[in-house]
Design an enzyme around this catalytic site. Structure first.
Site, PDB file in Angstrom:
ATOM      1  N   VAL A  32       0.836  -1.208   0.000  1.00  0.00           N
ATOM      2  CA  VAL A  32       0.000   0.000   0.000  1.00  0.00           C
ATOM      3  C   VAL A  32       0.868   1.254   0.000  1.00  0.00           C
ATOM      4  O   VAL A  32       0.666   2.175  -0.791  1.00  0.00           O
ATOM      5  CB  VAL A  32      -0.957   0.008   1.211  1.00  0.00           C
ATOM      6  CG1 VAL A  32      -1.690   1.337   1.308  1.00  0.00           C
ATOM      7  CG2 VAL A  32      -1.959  -1.139   1.095  1.00  0.00           C
TER       8      VAL A  32
ATOM      9  N   THR B  68       1.625   1.142   7.925  1.00  0.00           N
ATOM     10  CA  THR B  68       2.089  -0.113   8.504  1.00  0.00           C
ATOM     11  C   THR B  68       0.885  -0.908   9.004  1.00  0.00           C
ATOM     12  O   THR B  68      -0.245  -0.416   9.004  1.00  0.00           O
ATOM     13  CB  THR B  68       3.036   0.140   9.684  1.00  0.00           C
ATOM     14  OG1 THR B  68       2.273   0.611  10.802  1.00  0.00           O
ATOM     15  CG2 THR B  68       4.106   1.172   9.321  1.00  0.00           C
TER      16      THR B  68
ATOM     17  N   ASP C 114     -10.090  -8.982  11.461  1.00  0.00           N
ATOM     18  CA  ASP C 114     -10.009  -7.766  10.670  1.00  0.00           C
ATOM     19  C   ASP C 114     -11.397  -7.152  10.497  1.00  0.00           C
ATOM     20  O   ASP C 114     -11.567  -5.932  10.611  1.00  0.00           O
ATOM     21  CB  ASP C 114      -9.381  -8.067   9.306  1.00  0.00           C
ATOM     22  CG  ASP C 114      -9.199  -6.805   8.477  1.00  0.00           C
ATOM     23  OD1 ASP C 114      -8.491  -5.895   8.933  1.00  0.00           O
ATOM     24  OD2 ASP C 114      -9.782  -6.725   7.381  1.00  0.00           O
TER      25      ASP C 114
ATOM     26  N   LYS D 283     -12.821  -3.444  11.950  1.00  0.00           N
ATOM     27  CA  LYS D 283     -13.530  -2.462  11.128  1.00  0.00           C
ATOM     28  C   LYS D 283     -14.893  -2.124  11.731  1.00  0.00           C
ATOM     29  O   LYS D 283     -15.318  -0.962  11.749  1.00  0.00           O
ATOM     30  CB  LYS D 283     -13.700  -2.997   9.703  1.00  0.00           C
ATOM     31  CG  LYS D 283     -12.389  -3.126   8.944  1.00  0.00           C
ATOM     32  CD  LYS D 283     -12.594  -3.770   7.574  1.00  0.00           C
ATOM     33  CE  LYS D 283     -11.283  -3.880   6.811  1.00  0.00           C
ATOM     34  NZ  LYS D 283     -11.436  -4.562   5.505  1.00  0.00           N
TER      35      LYS D 283
END
Length: 803
Positions: free
Chosen positions: A458, A537, A661, A665
């Site tokens: 990214v 990161t 994950d 979120k």
């Protein structure tokens, strides 16, 4: 006639003196009548003062004197300067013998620098066929006996100058600047900018067409070009504007130089000796367009704070303060006070601050005793930035830009015209403040200095996107993106001028070990403004750097979710620090990659909309997995392997399949609604069977087939026309402190919004009180380095436009 004045650098040996000769020769060729005024050549004045101090201190000075003579007589075999050198030696011997000297003796010594300079140039002109005449200003300019800062007696001086020039026409008269004499013939000097003053007086007395001041710069700039890279040359100033610049530290001007020119409406042109083709800056009475002209700096000042709570209603306090200043010959450049006279701040030269306080303490001794005066203190290490032409109606823009860069003015005031604003700033913040204000008011590209932490998939994609788009953004938006730091967990590349397209090679070649404090100090040392730190990161420990970054002037952007999903205490503390330092933290890519989800939820919540439920497919990776597995007759392991091969998963796919994950979120959205849930309160359905949760990633990848019977059974147990989706859901009474957060695999109708999802898209349904059963639906690409990087890029531009 035109008066040409040449400064010391212009007259220095080498290119300078040769250019002066060419300039005068060119004007002679063009039949222009000129008179030349000179300063001492090179560093002659400083060198003479150093010799004086050495003689005064009984320090050997003969070697320095020989170097002085060698420089001043360089390449002048037909010029005899023995008289001047002998007089210098005589003065130094006298000072050495007495161990002391007066201002009168000092004037006699430094005057010889100008005499030598004028004789040198006169000789050079004659050698090159230009008829020239040496003029000792002591024979034509008469002053009082205030040695070191003498004032001309204008009527007498004017008569002498006009008579002399009437008798010496048809030649280039080369006049000594800076020096004059009393009526009895004693040598005096005219103080600061004395040579310019000499030139201005001659221009006035001779009613010159123009005074041309030749220096080593192209003219007057919107700011000091040594400090502000984007500073622009100003083509035209009025006398009033120039006078304001002179009052507030523009070294090239002095107020007393302007006054003789204003009286006779004689234009002053600032020109570069080393760039004669440049038109320079013209200063005249002609009106110019209104607006901000320049930023100038008074660097060496102190602020004296006078506090007298018991003086409320008492008159005459100001008069007493200014009497002290007058008695001690102290000039006040700025004064700021409240109408009650209880608090007064005055700005004086740093060298006069202690003397001023001693004088004030003596004057107000009785007021201290009665406790009417509380304190008189000095704030050192400050400077004054003056914005010449600044109207208070637009000053808020510059002020806001300073605050956004953690620069808080100690004091500010505006002139009686309302067109100039002066700010007292900490001295170590002046360069940064100049660049911030200059970028805000002069329409140059606003520089945004970016530190990128994490340059993997990214981060690397983001850097490439920034560098590819930088020129277009600067052209269309007036925003210059400058990546000054690129770092991973081990090394950082620091470059004030900004990263280039070969940044990967540069990081490998020139990257150095670092701590976050090194990046912060680099930004401070190079006075970098509009700072943004970007966390690309996935590092749990890096978020510990967020608070020191914010406290040192950085706004934050992050694709790393951890800061928003660790303890609620840290979450609140970070926002408290952000608010205190007036910094922003953008993290739109934390949920939904580049989709405008977080901004939408923030806006709804801020507007008072009651959000009742949020659910959706949060993971682009798991979206791809179940969209294909549900719709195609393939084994689960085959679709999972395809997602792995396309780079949709983490290196260990269990990091996606465990559901953490998605849980993070979901927690981020809950906290946007001010819910105080912690991560361990989320109910997460782990998609990895217990027998595959242990072991290495390599072991897991070799056992993917063992997932097939588990998920084939789940698939077959669905109702008809249903598909599997792995969702996050926030529900419950969301007006309370906590909501219900659940991450789970569900079966939904193909015809539903969740069921119609394709590819690796994410989808979010936001249910609100106003919208009822019809949710707001946000859908789009939910995975991929390019999409995430583009979302971070969007956050950069949003932040940049606010600065």
């Amino acid at each position: 006639m035109k008066i040409l004045k040449f400064g010391g650098k212009s007259l220095a040996n080498g290119q300078g003196i040769q250019n002066v000769l060419q300039i005068i020769s060119k004007k002679q060729t063009n039949n222009e009548e000129v008179t030349v005024v000179v300063s001492a050549r090179g560093n002659a004045t400083d060198e003479l003062l150093l010799l004086l101090e050495k003689a005064h201190g009984n320090v050997p000075y003969s070697d320095d004197f020989e170097l002085f003579k060698e420089y001043q007589s360089y390449n002048a075999s037909t010029l005899n300067l023995e008289k001047e050198f002998s007089l210098i030696e005589k003065i130094l011997e006298g000072v050495n013998l007495l161990g002391d000297y007066s201002e009168k003796v000092k004037d006699q010594l430094v005057a010889l620098g100008e005499v030598i300079s004028a004789k040198y140039l006169t000789n050079l002109l004659n050698e090159n066929g230009i008829k020239a005449n040496f003029v000792d200003a002591r024979n034509v300019l008469v002053t009082d006996a205030n040695f070191g800062n003498a004032q001309p007696i204008e009527a007498v001086s004017k008569k002498k100058v006009q008579q002399y020039f009437k008798e010496n026409q048809g030649v280039v008269n080369v006049v000594t600047g800076f020096i004059a004499a009393t009526a009895s013939g004693e040598t005096t000097t005219l103080g600061r900018n004395g040579s310019n003053y000499t030139a201005a007086l001659l221009a006035n007395f001779l009613e010159a067409k123009e005074l041309q001041n030749y220096t080593h710069v192209d003219g007057i700039f919107t700011a000091n070009p040594d400090w502000v890279a984007d500073a622009k040359k100003i083509d035209h100033l009025t006398f009033n504007e120039a006078n304001e610049l002179a009052n507030f530290g523009a070294n090239i001007l002095h107020a007393k130089t302007i006054l003789p020119l204003v009286e006779k409406d004689i234009p002053l042109r600032i020109v570069n000796t080393f760039n004669d083709d440049n038109e320079g800056t013209l200063i005249s009475a002609a009106l110019t367009l209104e607006g901000i002209k320049s930023l100038s700096v008074l660097p060496d000042v102190s602020l004296i704070n006078f506090e007298g709570r018991g003086l409320l209603g008492k008159t005459g306090v100001d008069a007493r303060i200014f009497k002290v200043m007058a008695d001690n010959d102290i000039s006040v450049s700025i004064i700021s006070q409240g109408s009650s006279e209880r608090g007064i701040g005055i700005v004086v030269a740093a060298s006069n601050a202690t003397k001023a306080v001693i004088g004030l303490e003596k004057e107000f001794e009785n007021d201290f005793y009665t406790k009417d005066v509380n304190r008189i203190s000095i704030v050192d290490n400050v400077s004054v930035i003056s914005i010449i032409g600044q109207d208070l109606s637009t000053f808020h823009k510059s002020y806001t830009a300073l605050i956004n860069n953690n620069i808080v003015p100690i004091l500010f005031n505006n002139t009686i015209t309302g067109k100039n604003v002066s700010l007292v700033i900490k001295r170590d913040e002046v360069k940064k403040a100049l660049n911030v204000i200059h970028g805000q008011i002069f329409g140059v590209a606003k520089k945004i200095n970016i530190a990128v932490f994490g340059h993997g998939t990214v981060g690397g994609t983001l850097l490439d996107q920034i560098l590819q788009s930088a020129d277009t953004i600067e052209e269309k938006k007036g925003i210059k993106l400058n990546v000054f730091a690129i770092a991973n967990s081990k090394k950082v590349l620091l470059t004030k001028k900004g990263a280039t397209k070969n940044w990967r090679e540069k990081v490998n070649e020139k990257g150095v070990s670092y701590a976050i404090s090194d990046v912060i100090e680099y930004a401070k040392d190079h006075h970098l403004e509009n700072l943004i730190a970007i966390d690309n990161t996935a590092n749990g420990t890096f978020v510990e750097n967020y608070i020191p970054l914010v406290e040192n002037g950085f706004d934050l952007i992050s694709s790393n979710k951890i800061a928003n999903t660790i303890s609620y205490e840290f979450y609140q503390n970070l926002r408290s620090v952000l608010a205190k330092n007036q910094k922003e933290y953008l993290y739109e890519t934390n949920v939904g990659a580049g989709l405008p989800l977080i901004d939408t939820i923030k806006l709804l919540h801020l507007s008072g909309e009651n959000i009742t439920k949020i659910r959706g497919v949060f993971s682009g990776t798991l979206s791809y997995l179940f969209n294909h597995f549900s719709a195609e007759d393939r084994n689960f392991s085959e679709v999972l392997q395809e997602a792995i091969d396309k780079g949709f998963t983490e290196p260990d796919p269990r990091e996606d399949l465990c559901g953490n994950d998605v849980g993070r979120k979901l927690l981020i959205l809950a906290r946007e609604l001010e819910l105080q849930n912690e991560f361990d309160e989320i109910k997460i359905q782990n998609l990895i069977p217990e027998f595959l949760r242990e072991g290495s990633a390599q072991d897991f990848l070799q056992r993917l087939n063992e997932l097939n019977p588990v998920y084939q059974e789940v698939k077959e147990q669905q109702e008809s026309n249903h598909v599997l989706r792995y969702i996050g859901e926030l529900s419950g009474d969301l007006q309370q402190e906590k909501g219900n957060l659940e991450v789970k695999l569900v079966s939904v109708p193909v015809s539903s919004a969740l069921g119609s999802l394709k590819g690796s898209d994410s989808i979010f349904e936001i249910y609100t009180e106003s919208y009822g059963e019809q949710p707001i639906v946000i859908q789009g690409a939910g995975a991929g380095a390019s999409v995430t990087a583009r979302g971070v890029f969007g956050d950069i531009l949003r932040l940049s436009e606010k600065k």
